[in-house]
Every structure is written in C-alpha cells, then in structure tokens.
Scaffold this motif. Structure first.
Motif, PDB file in Angstrom:
ATOM      1  N   GLU A   1       0.809  -1.219   0.000  1.00 37.52           N
ATOM      2  CA  GLU A   1       0.000   0.000   0.000  1.00 37.52           C
ATOM      3  C   GLU A   1       0.841   1.268   0.000  1.00 37.52           C
ATOM      4  OE1 GLU A   1      -2.987  -0.129   3.020  1.00 37.52           O
ATOM      5  OE2 GLU A   1      -3.972  -1.898   2.157  1.00 37.52           O
ATOM      6  N   HIS A   2       2.141   1.128   0.294  1.00 35.85           N
ATOM      7  CA  HIS A   2       3.029   2.287   0.267  1.00 35.85           C
ATOM      8  C   HIS A   2       3.488   2.628  -1.150  1.00 35.85           C
ATOM      9  CE1 HIS A   2       4.326   1.213   4.668  1.00 35.85           C
ATOM     10  NE2 HIS A   2       3.070   1.646   4.576  1.00 35.85           N
ATOM     11  N   PHE A   3       3.451   1.648  -2.056  1.00 42.16           N
ATOM     12  CA  PHE A   3       3.972   1.913  -3.398  1.00 42.16           C
ATOM     13  C   PHE A   3       2.996   1.582  -4.520  1.00 42.16           C
ATOM     14  CE2 PHE A   3       5.767  -2.238  -2.001  1.00 42.16           C
ATOM     15  CZ  PHE A   3       5.212  -3.090  -2.943  1.00 42.16           C
ATOM     16  N   ARG A   4       1.886   0.950  -4.189  1.00 48.20           N
ATOM     17  CA  ARG A   4       0.967   0.541  -5.255  1.00 48.20           C
ATOM     18  C   ARG A   4       0.514   1.711  -6.104  1.00 48.20           C
ATOM     19  NH1 ARG A   4      -0.754  -0.339  -9.073  1.00 48.20           N
ATOM     20  NH2 ARG A   4      -2.336  -1.782  -9.832  1.00 48.20           N
ATOM     21  N   ASN A   5       0.210   2.840  -5.492  1.00 49.02           N
ATOM     22  CA  ASN A   5      -0.363   3.971  -6.225  1.00 49.02           C
ATOM     23  C   ASN A   5       0.647   4.751  -7.058  1.00 49.02           C
ATOM     24  OD1 ASN A   5      -2.925   3.424  -5.246  1.00 49.02           O
ATOM     25  ND2 ASN A   5      -2.714   4.799  -3.488  1.00 49.02           N
ATOM     26  N   ILE A   6       1.939   4.490  -6.874  1.00 55.04           N
ATOM     27  CA  ILE A   6       2.930   5.228  -7.674  1.00 55.04           C
ATOM     28  C   ILE A   6       3.281   4.491  -8.959  1.00 55.04           C
ATOM     29  CG2 ILE A   6       3.900   6.269  -5.589  1.00 55.04           C
ATOM     30  CD1 ILE A   6       6.374   4.420  -6.076  1.00 55.04           C
ATOM     31  N   LEU A   7       2.921   3.228  -9.065  1.00 55.36           N
ATOM     32  CA  LEU A   7       3.245   2.459 -10.256  1.00 55.36           C
ATOM     33  C   LEU A   7       2.339   2.917 -11.391  1.00 55.36           C
ATOM     34  CD1 LEU A   7       3.627  -1.098  -8.698  1.00 55.36           C
ATOM     35  CD2 LEU A   7       5.362   0.677  -8.992  1.00 55.36           C
ATOM     36  N   ASP A   8       2.932   3.419 -12.458  1.00 56.21           N
ATOM     37  CA  ASP A   8       2.125   4.072 -13.500  1.00 56.21           C
ATOM     38  C   ASP A   8       2.393   3.569 -14.906  1.00 56.21           C
ATOM     39  OD1 ASP A   8       4.617   5.103 -14.015  1.00 56.21           O
ATOM     40  OD2 ASP A   8       4.115   7.169 -13.441  1.00 56.21           O
ATOM     41  N   GLY A   9       3.177   2.508 -15.053  1.00 48.70           N
ATOM     42  CA  GLY A   9       3.431   1.983 -16.387  1.00 48.70           C
ATOM     43  C   GLY A   9       4.487   2.731 -17.167  1.00 48.70           C
ATOM     44  N   SER A  10       5.172   3.666 -16.530  1.00 53.12           N
ATOM     45  CA  SER A  10       6.211   4.442 -17.208  1.00 53.12           C
ATOM     46  C   SER A  10       7.401   3.551 -17.548  1.00 53.12           C
ATOM     47  CB  SER A  10       6.675   5.596 -16.325  1.00 53.12           C
ATOM     48  OG  SER A  10       7.281   5.100 -15.143  1.00 53.12           O
ATOM     49  N   ASP A  11       8.311   4.078 -18.382  1.00 55.07           N
ATOM     50  CA  ASP A  11       9.483   3.301 -18.778  1.00 55.07           C
ATOM     51  C   ASP A  11      10.293   2.852 -17.569  1.00 55.07           C
ATOM     52  OD1 ASP A  11       8.798   3.598 -21.417  1.00 55.07           O
ATOM     53  OD2 ASP A  11      10.196   5.244 -21.811  1.00 55.07           O
ATOM     54  N   ALA A  12      10.411   3.733 -16.573  1.00 53.58           N
ATOM     55  CA  ALA A  12      11.187   3.376 -15.386  1.00 53.58           C
ATOM     56  C   ALA A  12      10.602   2.160 -14.694  1.00 53.58           C
ATOM     57  CB  ALA A  12      11.253   4.560 -14.423  1.00 53.58           C
ATOM     58  N   PHE A  13       9.278   2.122 -14.574  1.00 52.55           N
ATOM     59  CA  PHE A  13       8.665   1.010 -13.872  1.00 52.55           C
ATOM     60  C   PHE A  13       8.613  -0.259 -14.710  1.00 52.55           C
ATOM     61  CE2 PHE A  13       6.634   4.409 -11.153  1.00 52.55           C
ATOM     62  CZ  PHE A  13       7.438   4.126 -10.062  1.00 52.55           C
ATOM     63  N   GLN A  14       8.877  -0.167 -15.993  1.00 52.50           N
ATOM     64  CA  GLN A  14       9.043  -1.376 -16.787  1.00 52.50           C
ATOM     65  C   GLN A  14      10.345  -2.085 -16.427  1.00 52.50           C
ATOM     66  OE1 GLN A  14       6.665  -2.715 -18.697  1.00 52.50           O
ATOM     67  NE2 GLN A  14       5.417  -0.998 -17.976  1.00 52.50           N
ATOM     68  N   ARG A  15      11.220  -1.393 -15.716  1.00 50.89           N
ATOM     69  CA  ARG A  15      12.465  -1.998 -15.239  1.00 50.89           C
ATOM     70  C   ARG A  15      12.296  -2.642 -13.864  1.00 50.89           C
ATOM     71  NH1 ARG A  15      16.616  -3.445 -16.321  1.00 50.89           N
ATOM     72  NH2 ARG A  15      18.260  -1.972 -15.707  1.00 50.89           N
ATOM     73  N   LEU A  16      11.098  -2.543 -13.313  1.00 51.11           N
ATOM     74  CA  LEU A  16      10.836  -3.103 -11.994  1.00 51.11           C
ATOM     75  C   LEU A  16      10.623  -4.606 -12.125  1.00 51.11           C
ATOM     76  CD1 LEU A  16      10.451  -2.128  -9.048  1.00 51.11           C
ATOM     77  CD2 LEU A  16       7.986  -2.079  -9.516  1.00 51.11           C
ATOM     78  N   GLY A  17      11.492  -5.382 -11.490  1.00 53.13           N
ATOM     79  CA  GLY A  17      11.408  -6.832 -11.625  1.00 53.13           C
ATOM     80  C   GLY A  17      11.138  -7.584 -10.350  1.00 53.13           C
ATOM     81  N   GLY A  18      11.013  -6.871  -9.221  1.00 56.26           N
ATOM     82  CA  GLY A  18      10.802  -7.578  -7.974  1.00 56.26           C
ATOM     83  C   GLY A  18      10.167  -6.723  -6.895  1.00 56.26           C
ATOM     84  N   LEU A  19       9.382  -7.371  -6.034  1.00 52.95           N
ATOM     85  CA  LEU A  19       8.740  -6.729  -4.886  1.00 52.95           C
ATOM     86  C   LEU A  19       8.972  -7.622  -3.676  1.00 52.95           C
ATOM     87  CD1 LEU A  19       5.286  -5.917  -6.549  1.00 52.95           C
ATOM     88  CD2 LEU A  19       7.239  -4.358  -6.331  1.00 52.95           C
ATOM     89  N   VAL A  20       9.709  -7.124  -2.706  1.00 56.89           N
ATOM     90  CA  VAL A  20       9.994  -7.883  -1.487  1.00 56.89           C
ATOM     91  C   VAL A  20       9.460  -7.045  -0.331  1.00 56.89           C
ATOM     92  CG1 VAL A  20      11.758  -9.034  -0.111  1.00 56.89           C
ATOM     93  CG2 VAL A  20      12.013  -8.900  -2.599  1.00 56.89           C
ATOM     94  N   ALA A  21       8.250  -7.358   0.102  1.00 55.27           N
ATOM     95  CA  ALA A  21       7.444  -6.428   0.887  1.00 55.27           C
ATOM     96  C   ALA A  21       7.455  -6.704   2.386  1.00 55.27           C
ATOM     97  CB  ALA A  21       5.999  -6.473   0.390  1.00 55.27           C
ATOM     98  N   ASN A  22       7.201  -5.636   3.140  1.00 53.88           N
ATOM     99  CA  ASN A  22       6.984  -5.762   4.581  1.00 53.88           C
ATOM    100  C   ASN A  22       5.586  -6.302   4.858  1.00 53.88           C
ATOM    101  OD1 ASN A  22       9.479  -4.707   5.139  1.00 53.88           O
ATOM    102  ND2 ASN A  22       8.740  -2.726   5.876  1.00 53.88           N
ATOM    103  N   ALA A  23       5.446  -6.980   5.988  1.00 53.39           N
ATOM    104  CA  ALA A  23       4.134  -7.453   6.408  1.00 53.39           C
ATOM    105  C   ALA A  23       3.292  -6.318   6.966  1.00 53.39           C
ATOM    106  CB  ALA A  23       4.296  -8.540   7.469  1.00 53.39           C
TER     107      ALA A  23
END
Length: 313
Positions: free
Chosen positions: A229-251
């Motif tokens: 919930e801290h980062f879900r709303n910032i993901l926007d499909g931009s070129d930078a986020f196409q480089r995002l390959g992993g999510l290792v999240a806090n509980a």
C-alpha cells in the motif's frame, strides 16, 4: 553461475521467491539477539549455522513444492566495513564471513539437488537505510562497496543484490563495483509510506537516474522493506517502472520510523499481503521476484507462492 541458474537473469518470466525477513523473525519470534541487526555472526557457531540452514532449506522446499524458483539471500546485509566495525569485526574477518555465507547457501542447494535456486550476495547500505547521514557520491560508493563485492567475486555467487537503498548514488556505486567484478547485479530501493525514497526522491526518477549513469547494467530493480500500500499507487506503467522486476514487501503497513520503535512484531495478514503482491504482478508481468521483508516468515512466503503461482500471466 551454473547453466541451470543462468536463465534467471535472462528472459525468464517464471516466478522466483526471495526472503529477507529472517532478522525480524529471529529477533521477535525466536528471541535471538542480533546486535546491529547483523545475522552474519551466526556463521561462527554450529547452532548459528544450523539456524541459517533451516531458512535456506525451507525456501528450497517451498520452491520445489510450488514449482517456482527461489533466490537464497546471504546473511551479509550489514557485513560491510563501517557497520561491521561497529560490531568489532575487522575487514579480514568480514571477508571470511562473506565467503562462508555463500558457501553455506551453495551447500544447501547441493544437498537438496535444487535446480532453480539462485545464490544472491546481499549488500546493504553503508549507513542507516531509512535516514542516511552519510551520503556518498557514486565514486565514493563504488570504492566503498567494491571491498565486499570483490570478495564475492571469488565465490559461487550468482548475483549481487543491493537491498534497502535510499538514494541513487549509492546504487550507482554498487552497480559499478559489480560490473568491475564481472558480476550481475540487482538494485532494491526502499520507499516511505508516500512511495518516495527516504531521501524524498520519486522512485521512478531514481531508477531512471541509475540506469542513465550505468548504461542500464542493472539486471532489474526491486522495491523492498515497504508494504504494497506504500507503493501501489505510484506504479504508472512508465518506462522506469518497466524496469521493476521484484517486490519484497513488509508485512506491516507501519512507517520505517514506527517499525524502528516497535517492541512487538506486526506480522500483518499473510493472505492479504500475498494477494496484493500477486495482483501487482498480474498488472506488471515483468515482475518475476516476489517475497517478504520485515515482519514476514514462511507463512507469508507460502501464501505469496500460492497466490502468484495460481495466477497465470
């Protein structure tokens, strides 16, 4: 890197699991003291090595049961010069620990006969991840982290993973040091509850800046030590986020400041966390690494594996 594991850093779209929540699990759930949040000293005793082996074995077994890959993370997040010195360890002693960490993972993989287990050398920040007082230039960061990374270059490690980074220059330095040692590298930034780095920079800007400075050498980027919930709303499909390959999240949904002051573990809801991560992967199918950070344990990892594996891309 073995032929079986080399595809991990190529165009493999299969799911991999990564777990870096061991320290909070040991401290809060098992009552084991880890001064400086350092787990690498466990390698110095039979009991400690057995504890680490249990975590490695559990991850391998989970990957086998769910037919997904696993990334074994070395217990070396604070095994660098400055943070090791505070605990009384010399550079020479730290080098031995770093070598032993990779050897223990390799032994676990060999014993289990695992074909989809990746050996990751876990590199942490030089200073406090959430409020760094010492901010290095990229050149300084390269020089600093090259000491630890050059040690890993002579081991069986498959990839360097820079975790919980708070500003681009340190990430750039880690990537340059890894490239100099001819090692693949992954960078994981941490974000606050507003989705920005602890230094205030937007995550997309940080990824773009690092890629521009390193000719895109980083295999992919990740987010760690934050709740979805801290980062879900910032993901926007931009070129930078196409480089995002992993999510290792806090509980936990708590901020870093709140977690630092916590006296009890907030384990959140394992099923909910798993669904949130799996749903993000559905929207961003280039994300191939999911896992747990602070507050998570094998319950969370099992739910994450089940939720993601049950959703075809």
């Amino acid at each position: 890197m073995s032929p079986d594991r080399s595809k991990f850093l190529k165009q493999d779209t299969g799911l991999y699991l990564a777990y870096v929540g061991m320290e909070t699990d040991l401290i809060f759930s098992r009552g084991i003291d880890l001064p400086g949040f350092a787990s690498f000293p466990l390698l110095s005793t039979d009991e400690g090595r057995s504890i680490l082996e249990q975590y490695f074995d559990a991850m391998i077994q989970l990957g086998t049961a769910q037919n997904v890959g696993v990334i074994l993370e070395s217990p070396t997040w604070v095994a660098n010069r400055d943070r090791g010195a505070v605990l009384g360890y010399s550079p020479e002693e730290l080098a031995v620990f770093n070598v032993q960490a990779v050897a223990s993972m390799a032994q676990a993989v060999e014993k289990a006969g695992a074909h989809h287990a990746v050996l990751s050398a876990n590199i942490g920040p030089r200073d406090d991840a959430y409020a760094p007082e010492v901010r290095m230039s990229a050149d300084m960061a390269e020089g600093y982290h090259s000491h630890q990374i050059s040690v890993f270059a002579d081991t069986a490690v498959d990839v360097i993973s820079g975790y919980t980074l708070a500003y681009p220059a340190e990430a750039i330095g880690i990537i340059r040091a890894a490239r100099s040692s001819n090692l693949p590298v992954v960078i994981a930034f941490t974000v606050e509850t507003d989705g920005r780095l602890p230094t205030g920079m937007p995550l997309a800007d940080a990824i773009a800046q690092v890629d521009d400075a390193t000719d895109g050498y980083c295999a992919y980027f990740m987010i760690n030590c934050a709740h979805p919930e801290h980062f879900r709303n910032i993901l926007d499909g931009s070129d930078a986020f196409q480089r995002l390959g992993g999510l290792v999240a806090n509980a936990s949904r708590c901020s870093h400041a709140e977690l630092d002051e916590a006296t009890k573990l907030d384990a959140g809801n394992p099923q909910e966390l798993a669904r949130q991560l799996a749903d993000i992967r559905q929207e961003y199918p280039q994300i191939r690494v999911l896992g747990g950070c602070c507050g998570t344990d094998m319950r969370h990892m099992t739910e994450i594996a089940r939720a993601a594996a049950s959703q075809p891309l």
